[in-house]
Design a protein around this motif. Structure first.
Motif, PDB file in Angstrom:
ATOM      1  N   GLY A   1      44.826  34.256  34.200  1.00  0.00           N
ATOM      2  CA  GLY A   1      43.636  33.286  34.204  1.00  0.00           C
ATOM      3  C   GLY A   1      43.112  33.362  35.581  1.00  0.00           C
ATOM      4  N   PRO A   2      43.819  32.984  36.707  1.00  0.00           N
ATOM      5  CA  PRO A   2      43.104  32.942  38.032  1.00  0.00           C
ATOM      6  C   PRO A   2      42.523  34.522  38.287  1.00  0.00           C
ATOM      7  CG  PRO A   2      45.322  31.965  38.100  1.00  0.00           C
ATOM      8  CD  PRO A   2      45.382  32.646  36.682  1.00  0.00           C
ATOM      9  N   ILE A   3      43.361  35.259  38.076  1.00  0.00           N
ATOM     10  CA  ILE A   3      42.880  36.802  38.421  1.00  0.00           C
ATOM     11  C   ILE A   3      41.573  37.055  37.636  1.00  0.00           C
ATOM     12  CG2 ILE A   3      43.193  39.307  38.062  1.00  0.00           C
ATOM     13  CD1 ILE A   3      46.379  38.666  38.025  1.00  0.00           C
ATOM     14  N   PHE A   4      41.310  36.647  36.394  1.00  0.00           N
ATOM     15  CA  PHE A   4      40.175  37.175  35.808  1.00  0.00           C
ATOM     16  C   PHE A   4      39.034  36.239  36.359  1.00  0.00           C
ATOM     17  CE2 PHE A   4      37.036  36.451  32.265  1.00  0.00           C
ATOM     18  CZ  PHE A   4      37.097  37.400  31.818  1.00  0.00           C
ATOM     19  N   ARG A   5      39.137  34.890  36.696  1.00  0.00           N
ATOM     20  CA  ARG A   5      38.227  34.016  37.250  1.00  0.00           C
ATOM     21  C   ARG A   5      37.760  34.483  38.651  1.00  0.00           C
ATOM     22  NH1 ARG A   5      41.160  30.084  34.698  1.00  0.00           N
ATOM     23  NH2 ARG A   5      42.549  29.508  36.674  1.00  0.00           N
ATOM     24  N   ALA A   6      38.788  34.933  39.380  1.00  0.00           N
ATOM     25  CA  ALA A   6      38.454  35.337  40.559  1.00  0.00           C
ATOM     26  C   ALA A   6      37.618  36.924  40.386  1.00  0.00           C
ATOM     27  CB  ALA A   6      39.625  35.868  41.499  1.00  0.00           C
ATOM     28  N   MET A   7      37.818  37.755  39.643  1.00  0.00           N
ATOM     29  CA  MET A   7      37.062  38.927  39.277  1.00  0.00           C
ATOM     30  C   MET A   7      35.806  38.658  39.088  1.00  0.00           C
ATOM     31  SD  MET A   7      39.953  41.187  37.143  1.00  0.00           S
ATOM     32  CE  MET A   7      38.636  42.395  36.730  1.00  0.00           C
ATOM     33  N   MET A   8      35.621  37.451  38.092  1.00  0.00           N
ATOM     34  CA  MET A   8      34.185  37.139  37.832  1.00  0.00           C
ATOM     35  C   MET A   8      33.420  36.678  38.845  1.00  0.00           C
ATOM     36  SD  MET A   8      33.773  37.617  34.414  1.00  0.00           S
ATOM     37  CE  MET A   8      34.688  39.271  34.997  1.00  0.00           C
ATOM     38  N   ARG A   9      33.836  35.941  39.974  1.00  0.00           N
ATOM     39  CA  ARG A   9      33.255  35.578  41.179  1.00  0.00           C
ATOM     40  C   ARG A   9      32.671  36.698  41.817  1.00  0.00           C
ATOM     41  NH1 ARG A   9      36.944  31.500  40.815  1.00  0.00           N
ATOM     42  NH2 ARG A   9      38.086  32.260  42.196  1.00  0.00           N
ATOM     43  N   ASN A  10      33.458  37.810  41.756  1.00  0.00           N
ATOM     44  CA  ASN A  10      33.000  39.066  42.489  1.00  0.00           C
ATOM     45  C   ASN A  10      32.788  40.338  41.618  1.00  0.00           C
ATOM     46  OD1 ASN A  10      32.505  40.871  44.819  1.00  0.00           O
ATOM     47  ND2 ASN A  10      34.703  41.219  44.982  1.00  0.00           N
ATOM     48  N   LYS A  11      31.904  40.089  40.684  1.00  0.00           N
ATOM     49  CA  LYS A  11      31.861  41.091  39.484  1.00  0.00           C
ATOM     50  C   LYS A  11      31.387  42.473  40.005  1.00  0.00           C
ATOM     51  CE  LYS A  11      29.342  38.707  36.953  1.00  0.00           C
ATOM     52  NZ  LYS A  11      29.204  37.275  37.455  1.00  0.00           N
ATOM     53  N   VAL A  12      30.267  42.493  41.015  1.00  0.00           N
ATOM     54  CA  VAL A  12      29.942  43.677  41.629  1.00  0.00           C
ATOM     55  C   VAL A  12      30.903  44.638  41.881  1.00  0.00           C
ATOM     56  CG1 VAL A  12      28.304  44.687  43.040  1.00  0.00           C
ATOM     57  CG2 VAL A  12      27.698  42.448  41.833  1.00  0.00           C
ATOM     58  N   GLY A  13      31.632  44.111  42.878  1.00  0.00           N
ATOM     59  CA  GLY A  13      32.922  44.750  43.479  1.00  0.00           C
ATOM     60  C   GLY A  13      33.816  45.455  42.224  1.00  0.00           C
ATOM     61  N   ALA A  14      34.074  44.529  41.308  1.00  0.00           N
ATOM     62  CA  ALA A  14      34.922  45.089  40.429  1.00  0.00           C
ATOM     63  C   ALA A  14      34.450  46.093  39.707  1.00  0.00           C
ATOM     64  CB  ALA A  14      35.728  43.981  39.655  1.00  0.00           C
ATOM     65  N   VAL A  15      33.184  45.883  39.194  1.00  0.00           N
ATOM     66  CA  VAL A  15      32.593  47.014  38.440  1.00  0.00           C
ATOM     67  C   VAL A  15      32.465  48.271  39.243  1.00  0.00           C
ATOM     68  CG1 VAL A  15      30.177  47.324  37.033  1.00  0.00           C
ATOM     69  CG2 VAL A  15      31.238  45.171  36.821  1.00  0.00           C
ATOM     70  N   LEU A  16      31.994  48.298  40.320  1.00  0.00           N
ATOM     71  CA  LEU A  16      31.842  49.433  41.208  1.00  0.00           C
ATOM     72  C   LEU A  16      33.068  50.129  41.260  1.00  0.00           C
ATOM     73  CD1 LEU A  16      29.454  48.251  44.052  1.00  0.00           C
ATOM     74  CD2 LEU A  16      28.952  49.543  41.920  1.00  0.00           C
ATOM     75  N   ILE A  17      34.118  49.405  41.510  1.00  0.00           N
ATOM     76  CA  ILE A  17      35.555  50.008  41.507  1.00  0.00           C
ATOM     77  C   ILE A  17      35.974  50.771  40.264  1.00  0.00           C
ATOM     78  CG2 ILE A  17      38.101  49.749  41.881  1.00  0.00           C
ATOM     79  CD1 ILE A  17      36.415  50.100  44.470  1.00  0.00           C
ATOM     80  N   ALA A  18      35.719  49.968  39.340  1.00  0.00           N
ATOM     81  CA  ALA A  18      36.027  50.508  37.699  1.00  0.00           C
ATOM     82  C   ALA A  18      35.177  51.886  37.627  1.00  0.00           C
ATOM     83  CB  ALA A  18      35.641  49.369  36.844  1.00  0.00           C
ATOM     84  N   ILE A  19      33.737  51.850  37.772  1.00  0.00           N
ATOM     85  CA  ILE A  19      32.912  52.984  37.634  1.00  0.00           C
ATOM     86  C   ILE A  19      33.463  54.082  38.520  1.00  0.00           C
ATOM     87  CG2 ILE A  19      30.976  54.013  37.935  1.00  0.00           C
ATOM     88  CD1 ILE A  19      29.622  51.199  37.353  1.00  0.00           C
ATOM     89  N   GLN A  20      33.840  53.806  39.593  1.00  0.00           N
ATOM     90  CA  GLN A  20      34.266  54.837  40.584  1.00  0.00           C
ATOM     91  C   GLN A  20      35.654  55.375  40.147  1.00  0.00           C
ATOM     92  OE1 GLN A  20      34.888  53.575  44.628  1.00  0.00           O
ATOM     93  NE2 GLN A  20      35.394  55.719  45.327  1.00  0.00           N
ATOM     94  N   ILE A  21      36.475  54.642  39.457  1.00  0.00           N
ATOM     95  CA  ILE A  21      37.665  55.074  38.946  1.00  0.00           C
ATOM     96  C   ILE A  21      37.482  56.159  37.436  1.00  0.00           C
ATOM     97  CG2 ILE A  21      39.768  54.484  37.671  1.00  0.00           C
ATOM     98  CD1 ILE A  21      40.103  52.055  39.676  1.00  0.00           C
ATOM     99  N   ALA A  22      36.500  55.646  36.792  1.00  0.00           N
ATOM    100  CA  ALA A  22      36.166  56.248  35.717  1.00  0.00           C
ATOM    101  C   ALA A  22      35.568  57.638  36.027  1.00  0.00           C
ATOM    102  CB  ALA A  22      34.903  55.599  34.775  1.00  0.00           C
TER     103      ALA A  22
END
Length: 407
Positions: free
Chosen positions: A7-28
């Protein structure tokens, strides 16, 4: 991994969606390129490791080109072979029209039935005498080798072929797929659609001159010596004698007949390295790209995690003040990265298959083996966990007293 942790992890990720998405794309993207690169590298390495079937470590070749009105190709070849074969340290020598891995040679189509509409198999042609098997270091595994009476001289204008041949085991299996290869000795095959040739023997293995050819081990050996002004000699030396013999024989041939030029002195190992130079370069380039991409991805994960730690220092201090252990803080960031990495590798798996299908259609590469994808996912997960470990430990070292400070 409990719901309390997610829960806390997901909510924190939603507050910084751009960074998480960019890293996910980079990994992909990293997974897509790295997995396909590893597959291509392994394929190229396997091609480079194929043995030509001859004594590569101890063999070399050179070319004799005659000139002048009085130059006699037949007597020159006879004298040259006698000279070379009598040289101490030489196992055997032949005149030959082409050599494995050189990229230059003759090829013809062969059929088991005469006629224009019959299925055929392509094969490289090696013209050799009765010394060919020994000089090339191939083994006759069925039937018989050529003898001296089988050998004919081939004028430059000749268009007909000898009545007997030796063929490789691979060629026998392709021509007669329903017959055990040992039983193909004595059978008739046809060259130029109608000219018959009887299989006198089967040799174990020898490659065609073209390393990129699909029918690389389709070889037919004919019993003939060419009467051309330019001819090539293949010499097999005793172990450890090749480098000594190369300049020695070159000088001996040059001195024995002034009406010709000796050139193109090369070892088979040198020729093999040159033939596979493109593949070796591709492996180096792809390996460099893989390393750079993996490092960049790891640094991206470190950067995102460090940014997240800096933004949440007070939150982390509060959790520490409420009793969260250092291990729990480390686990928090490891799990956060694991979730981001999971999204990235799942997308990467789909992109990996898509890119491979594109490469198959455009360049005729083989379809990727299934186990490369889960292996790539595991590697990228591991890279992510290693990359985030440093920032996670720094977060765990944030003191609980930080929670009481004001900005």
């Amino acid at each position: 991994m409990s719901q309390w942790e997610i829960g806390p992890i997901f909510r924190a990720m939603m507050r910084n969606k751009v960074g998480a998405v960019l890293i996910a794309i980079q990994i992909a993207m990293t997974m897509t390129i790295v997995v396909n690169s590893i597959f291509i590298i392994n394929q190229r390495a396997a091609l480079m490791e194929r043995h030509s079937g001859i004594d590569e470590a101890n063999s070399f070749y050179l070319t004799s080109t005659g000139f002048g009105e009085n130059f006699d190709p037949k007597s020159t070849t006879q004298n040259d072979l006698a000279l070379i074969r009598s040289t101490p340290g030489v196992v055997d020598a032949i005149q030959i029209n082409a050599i494995p891995t050189t990229g230059s040679g003759w090829s013809m189509s062969f059929q088991v039935e005469p006629g224009e509409d019959k299925q055929d198999e392509g094969a490289a042609i090696y013209m050799v005498d009765e010394h060919g098997v020994n000089a090339l270091d191939v083994n006759v595994i069925a039937g018989e080798n050529f003898n001296a009476n089988d050998i004919r001289w081939r004028p430059k204008s000749s268009r007909n072929w000898p009545d007997i041949v030796l063929i490789t085991k691979a060629m026998a299996q392709s021509l007669f797929p329903d017959t055990p290869w040992q039983e193909t000795v004595g059978k008739t095959i046809y060259i130029s659609q109608t000219e018959p040739m009887i299989i006198k023997g089967i040799v174990d293995q020898i490659q065609a001159p073209w390393v990129g050819w699909d029918d690389l081990e389709h070889v037919v050996m004919t019993p003939e010596i060419t009467q051309f002004s330019s001819t090539r000699y293949f010499i097999r030396a005793e172990p450890g004698q090749r480098d000594r013999l190369m300049p020695l024989i070159e000088e001996a041939l040059a001195s024995s007949n002034k009406q010709r030029i000796i050139r193109g002195l090369h070892s088979i190992e040198e020729t093999r390295e040159r033939s596979y130079r493109g593949d070796a370069a591709m492996i180096k380039i792809l390996s460099t790209i893989m390393v750079v991409l993996t490092i960049v991805t790891g640094l991206g994960i470190v950067g995102l995690a460090s940014f997240s730690v800096n933004r949440r220092k007070k939150q982390i201090g509060t959790r520490r003040a409420l009793g969260a252990s250092q291990g729990a803080i480390v686990r928090y960031f490891m799990l956060e990265n694991f979730l981001i990495s999971t999204v990235g590798v799942v997308i990467g798996a789909a992109l990996t298959v898509g890119l491979n299908m594109l490469l198959v259609n455009l360049f005729g590469l083989n379809a990727i083996d299934w186990y490369y994808i889960p292996s790539g996912m595991l590697v990228l997960w591991l890279v992510g966990q290693i990359a985030v470990l440093g920032p996670a430990k720094r977060a765990a070292n944030i003191p609980p007293a930080l929670a009481t400070r004001t900005v």
